[in-house]
Design a protein around this motif. Structure first.
Motif, PDB file in Angstrom:
ATOM      1  N   ALA A  79       7.899  31.960  -9.914  1.00 25.95           N
ATOM      2  CA  ALA A  79       7.494  32.719 -11.098  1.00 25.95           C
ATOM      3  C   ALA A  79       7.976  32.003 -12.347  1.00 25.95           C
ATOM      4  O   ALA A  79       8.972  31.269 -12.319  1.00 25.95           O
ATOM      5  CB  ALA A  79       8.068  34.139 -11.048  1.00 25.95           C
ATOM      6  N   ALA A  80       7.264  32.212 -13.455  1.00 25.45           N
ATOM      7  CA  ALA A  80       7.582  31.506 -14.691  1.00 25.45           C
ATOM      8  C   ALA A  80       7.158  32.343 -15.891  1.00 25.45           C
ATOM      9  O   ALA A  80       6.529  33.402 -15.742  1.00 25.45           O
ATOM     10  CB  ALA A  80       6.888  30.143 -14.719  1.00 25.45           C
ATOM     11  N   VAL A  81       7.489  31.862 -17.082  1.00 23.00           N
ATOM     12  CA  VAL A  81       7.129  32.512 -18.337  1.00 23.00           C
ATOM     13  C   VAL A  81       6.614  31.437 -19.286  1.00 23.00           C
ATOM     14  O   VAL A  81       7.159  30.326 -19.332  1.00 23.00           O
ATOM     15  CB  VAL A  81       8.325  33.236 -18.983  1.00 23.00           C
ATOM     16  CG1 VAL A  81       7.851  34.150 -20.105  1.00 23.00           C
ATOM     17  CG2 VAL A  81       9.124  34.009 -17.950  1.00 23.00           C
ATOM     18  N   ILE A  82       5.576  31.743 -20.060  1.00 23.96           N
ATOM     19  CA  ILE A  82       4.997  30.797 -21.004  1.00 23.96           C
ATOM     20  C   ILE A  82       5.098  31.344 -22.419  1.00 23.96           C
ATOM     21  O   ILE A  82       5.002  32.555 -22.641  1.00 23.96           O
ATOM     22  CB  ILE A  82       3.521  30.487 -20.659  1.00 23.96           C
ATOM     23  CG1 ILE A  82       2.974  29.364 -21.542  1.00 23.96           C
ATOM     24  CG2 ILE A  82       2.647  31.732 -20.763  1.00 23.96           C
ATOM     25  CD1 ILE A  82       1.609  28.865 -21.117  1.00 23.96           C
ATOM     26  N   VAL A 140       6.705  26.221 -20.574  1.00 27.05           N
ATOM     27  CA  VAL A 140       6.763  27.111 -19.418  1.00 27.05           C
ATOM     28  C   VAL A 140       8.156  26.965 -18.827  1.00 27.05           C
ATOM     29  O   VAL A 140       8.625  25.840 -18.614  1.00 27.05           O
ATOM     30  CB  VAL A 140       5.703  26.755 -18.357  1.00 27.05           C
ATOM     31  CG1 VAL A 140       5.864  27.635 -17.120  1.00 27.05           C
ATOM     32  CG2 VAL A 140       4.301  26.922 -18.926  1.00 27.05           C
ATOM     33  N   VAL A 141       8.827  28.098 -18.569  1.00 27.04           N
ATOM     34  CA  VAL A 141      10.177  28.068 -18.004  1.00 27.04           C
ATOM     35  C   VAL A 141      10.211  28.917 -16.738  1.00 27.04           C
ATOM     36  O   VAL A 141       9.375  29.800 -16.541  1.00 27.04           O
ATOM     37  CB  VAL A 141      11.236  28.594 -19.011  1.00 27.04           C
ATOM     38  CG1 VAL A 141      11.209  27.795 -20.299  1.00 27.04           C
ATOM     39  CG2 VAL A 141      11.024  30.082 -19.295  1.00 27.04           C
ATOM     40  N   ASP A 142      11.190  28.637 -15.879  1.00 21.86           N
ATOM     41  CA  ASP A 142      11.380  29.471 -14.689  1.00 21.86           C
ATOM     42  C   ASP A 142      12.175  30.711 -15.071  1.00 21.86           C
ATOM     43  O   ASP A 142      12.503  30.925 -16.247  1.00 21.86           O
ATOM     44  CB  ASP A 142      12.043  28.672 -13.560  1.00 21.86           C
ATOM     45  CG  ASP A 142      13.476  28.246 -13.897  1.00 21.86           C
ATOM     46  OD1 ASP A 142      14.036  28.708 -14.916  1.00 21.86           O
ATOM     47  OD2 ASP A 142      14.040  27.436 -13.139  1.00 21.86           O
ATOM     48  N   THR A 143      12.517  31.550 -14.099  1.00 19.58           N
ATOM     49  CA  THR A 143      13.197  32.810 -14.400  1.00 19.58           C
ATOM     50  C   THR A 143      14.666  32.618 -14.768  1.00 19.58           C
ATOM     51  O   THR A 143      15.340  33.576 -15.144  1.00 19.58           O
ATOM     52  CB  THR A 143      13.093  33.776 -13.206  1.00 19.58           C
ATOM     53  OG1 THR A 143      13.557  33.116 -12.016  1.00 19.58           O
ATOM     54  CG2 THR A 143      11.656  34.219 -13.006  1.00 19.58           C
ATOM     55  N   LEU A 145       9.950  24.022 -17.107  1.00 16.91           N
ATOM     56  CA  LEU A 145       9.048  23.512 -16.078  1.00 16.91           C
ATOM     57  C   LEU A 145       8.016  22.564 -16.665  1.00 16.91           C
ATOM     58  O   LEU A 145       7.505  21.687 -15.955  1.00 16.91           O
ATOM     59  CB  LEU A 145       8.336  24.657 -15.363  1.00 16.91           C
ATOM     60  CG  LEU A 145       9.209  25.656 -14.603  1.00 16.91           C
ATOM     61  CD1 LEU A 145       8.342  26.726 -13.958  1.00 16.91           C
ATOM     62  CD2 LEU A 145      10.063  24.950 -13.561  1.00 16.91           C
ATOM     63  N   GLY A 146       7.684  22.725 -17.923  1.00 18.27           N
ATOM     64  CA  GLY A 146       6.708  21.850 -18.554  1.00 18.27           C
ATOM     65  C   GLY A 146       6.606  22.120 -20.037  1.00 18.27           C
ATOM     66  O   GLY A 146       6.890  23.225 -20.506  1.00 18.27           O
ATOM     67  N   LEU A 205       4.395  27.984  -7.304  1.00 10.88           N
ATOM     68  CA  LEU A 205       4.284  28.873  -8.456  1.00 10.88           C
ATOM     69  C   LEU A 205       3.073  29.793  -8.299  1.00 10.88           C
ATOM     70  O   LEU A 205       1.955  29.324  -8.075  1.00 10.88           O
ATOM     71  CB  LEU A 205       4.158  28.047  -9.735  1.00 10.88           C
ATOM     72  CG  LEU A 205       4.322  28.799 -11.058  1.00 10.88           C
ATOM     73  CD1 LEU A 205       5.737  29.369 -11.172  1.00 10.88           C
ATOM     74  CD2 LEU A 205       4.035  27.866 -12.231  1.00 10.88           C
ATOM     75  N   ALA A 206       3.308  31.100  -8.404  1.00 11.39           N
ATOM     76  CA  ALA A 206       2.233  32.066  -8.182  1.00 11.39           C
ATOM     77  C   ALA A 206       2.069  33.055  -9.330  1.00 11.39           C
ATOM     78  O   ALA A 206       1.000  33.665  -9.456  1.00 11.39           O
ATOM     79  CB  ALA A 206       2.495  32.843  -6.890  1.00 11.39           C
ATOM     80  N   LEU A 207       3.087  33.236 -10.162  1.00 14.38           N
ATOM     81  CA  LEU A 207       3.060  34.263 -11.204  1.00 14.38           C
ATOM     82  C   LEU A 207       3.621  33.702 -12.503  1.00 14.38           C
ATOM     83  O   LEU A 207       4.676  33.061 -12.494  1.00 14.38           O
ATOM     84  CB  LEU A 207       3.877  35.482 -10.760  1.00 14.38           C
ATOM     85  CG  LEU A 207       4.110  36.588 -11.782  1.00 14.38           C
ATOM     86  CD1 LEU A 207       2.793  37.255 -12.178  1.00 14.38           C
ATOM     87  CD2 LEU A 207       5.082  37.637 -11.233  1.00 14.38           C
ATOM     88  N   VAL A 208       2.907  33.949 -13.599  1.00 19.96           N
ATOM     89  CA  VAL A 208       3.361  33.528 -14.925  1.00 19.96           C
ATOM     90  C   VAL A 208       3.236  34.712 -15.872  1.00 19.96           C
ATOM     91  O   VAL A 208       2.158  35.315 -15.986  1.00 19.96           O
ATOM     92  CB  VAL A 208       2.539  32.342 -15.463  1.00 19.96           C
ATOM     93  CG1 VAL A 208       3.009  31.959 -16.861  1.00 19.96           C
ATOM     94  CG2 VAL A 208       2.645  31.137 -14.533  1.00 19.96           C
ATOM     95  N   TRP A 209       4.351  35.070 -16.532  1.00 26.31           N
ATOM     96  CA  TRP A 209       4.327  36.127 -17.540  1.00 26.31           C
ATOM     97  C   TRP A 209       4.023  35.525 -18.908  1.00 26.31           C
ATOM     98  O   TRP A 209       4.446  34.398 -19.216  1.00 26.31           O
ATOM     99  CB  TRP A 209       5.662  36.849 -17.597  1.00 26.31           C
ATOM    100  CG  TRP A 209       5.926  37.745 -16.429  1.00 26.31           C
ATOM    101  CD1 TRP A 209       5.375  38.965 -16.170  1.00 26.31           C
ATOM    102  CD2 TRP A 209       6.827  37.486 -15.337  1.00 26.31           C
ATOM    103  NE1 TRP A 209       5.864  39.479 -14.998  1.00 26.31           N
ATOM    104  CE2 TRP A 209       6.762  38.599 -14.462  1.00 26.31           C
ATOM    105  CE3 TRP A 209       7.692  36.436 -15.017  1.00 26.31           C
ATOM    106  CZ2 TRP A 209       7.520  38.687 -13.306  1.00 26.31           C
ATOM    107  CZ3 TRP A 209       8.442  36.511 -13.857  1.00 26.31           C
ATOM    108  CH2 TRP A 209       8.354  37.623 -13.016  1.00 26.31           C
ATOM    109  N   ALA A 210       3.305  36.280 -19.745  1.00 28.73           N
ATOM    110  CA  ALA A 210       2.940  35.809 -21.079  1.00 28.73           C
ATOM    111  C   ALA A 210       2.818  37.001 -22.018  1.00 28.73           C
ATOM    112  O   ALA A 210       2.730  38.153 -21.573  1.00 28.73           O
ATOM    113  CB  ALA A 210       1.623  35.042 -21.025  1.00 28.73           C
TER     114      ALA A 210
END
Length: 257
Positions: A91-94, A126-129, A134-135, A163-168
């Motif tokens: 999971a990650a956040v953008i 994009v960062v991890d939890t 991450l990029g 990676l399966a989920l990204v919060w935004a």
């Protein structure tokens, strides 16, 4: 799991040809990290380090061959393992950050962000939890978040297959949600603030990525964008994150009595 070496192995040591370098990698790394942390000019490199032009040549080679990202990613894997996480995130956040650009930044890679009233560039991350990078891609500040996210999420999804989920936030709504699911098999979950909320509100998950930006601004080279090339600006972000991660890895946990 045992930790492997974080630094890429020079070609001559790996039997790939070439000759030994005049300066050791540790001295070069220390010099670049000093520049990023303190915001100095390349020509103002202190005499304790190798000559500035040799350090810049090292920076440029690591930027162009992706070695700074390789170094960064190995450190991130070690930090995740240290806290008991799998090296690969699920999971990650953008999010994005607009910063003013120095006069050396040309008009072809700068723009005006009307929402933030910033004339310069924008860092899309994009960062991890854990809040680890991450990029990143750097664009002109007038480039929309959704347009940049298509490129960035393609890169991140290609490098991190679990990676399966990204919060935004709400700025990433629209066709991007369907595009991420169809093209990258990523669920883009939009975290919106409630209509009855007023003033500053800490939103779940989004606060993870928002903690990254204060760290970047503590690296004086990143307070303003001084890089002529966007690839150099991206490399500076990776170098800044190596400062954060090496400090975390060097930190020893207190032993229980």
């Amino acid at each position: 799991m045992g930790r492997g070496p974080a630094l890429p192995v020079p070609g001559w040591l790996g039997g790939r040809g070439g000759r030994p370098e005049a300066y050791c990698h540790r001295a070069m790394l220390d010099a670049i990290r000093y520049l990023v942390d303190n915001g100095i000019k390349w020509r103002a490199m202190p005499g304790d380090f190798p000559p500035w032009d040799r350090v810049y040549a090292f920076f440029r080679r690591w930027r162009d061959h992706g070695l700074v990202r390789e170094f960064h990613d190995r450190l991130r894997g070690q930090v995740r393992e240290k806290v008991g996480r799998d090296p690969e995130p699920t999971a990650a956040v953008i999010d994005s950050q607009s910063v003013k650009a120095d006069a050396v930044v040309g008009s072809d890679s700068r723009g005006f962000d009307g929402g933030k009233l910033v004339n310069g560039r924008k860092r899309h991350v994009v960062v991890d939890t854990l809040g680890l990078l991450l990029g990143v891609i750097v664009t002109a500040a007038d480039i929309g978040d959704r347009s940049a996210a298509r490129v960035l999420l393609e890169q991140v999804a290609g490098a991190h297959h679990r990676l399966a989920l990204v919060w935004a936030d709400g700025g990433y709504t629209g066709s991007l949600v369907e595009h991420c699911l169809a093209a990258f098999a990523l669920v883009l979950a939009i975290v919106k603030r409630s209509d009855d909320q007023k003033g500053f509100v800490v939103l779940p998950k989004r606060s993870i990525v928002e903690r990254l930006f204060p760290h970047l601004m503590r690296s004086r080279r990143l307070v303003r964008d001084y890089e002529r090339r966007t690839t150099s600006a991206e490399a500076m972000v990776y170098w800044s994150m190596t400062l954060l991660m090496t400090r975390r890895l060097a930190r020893t946990r207190p032993q229980r009595a």
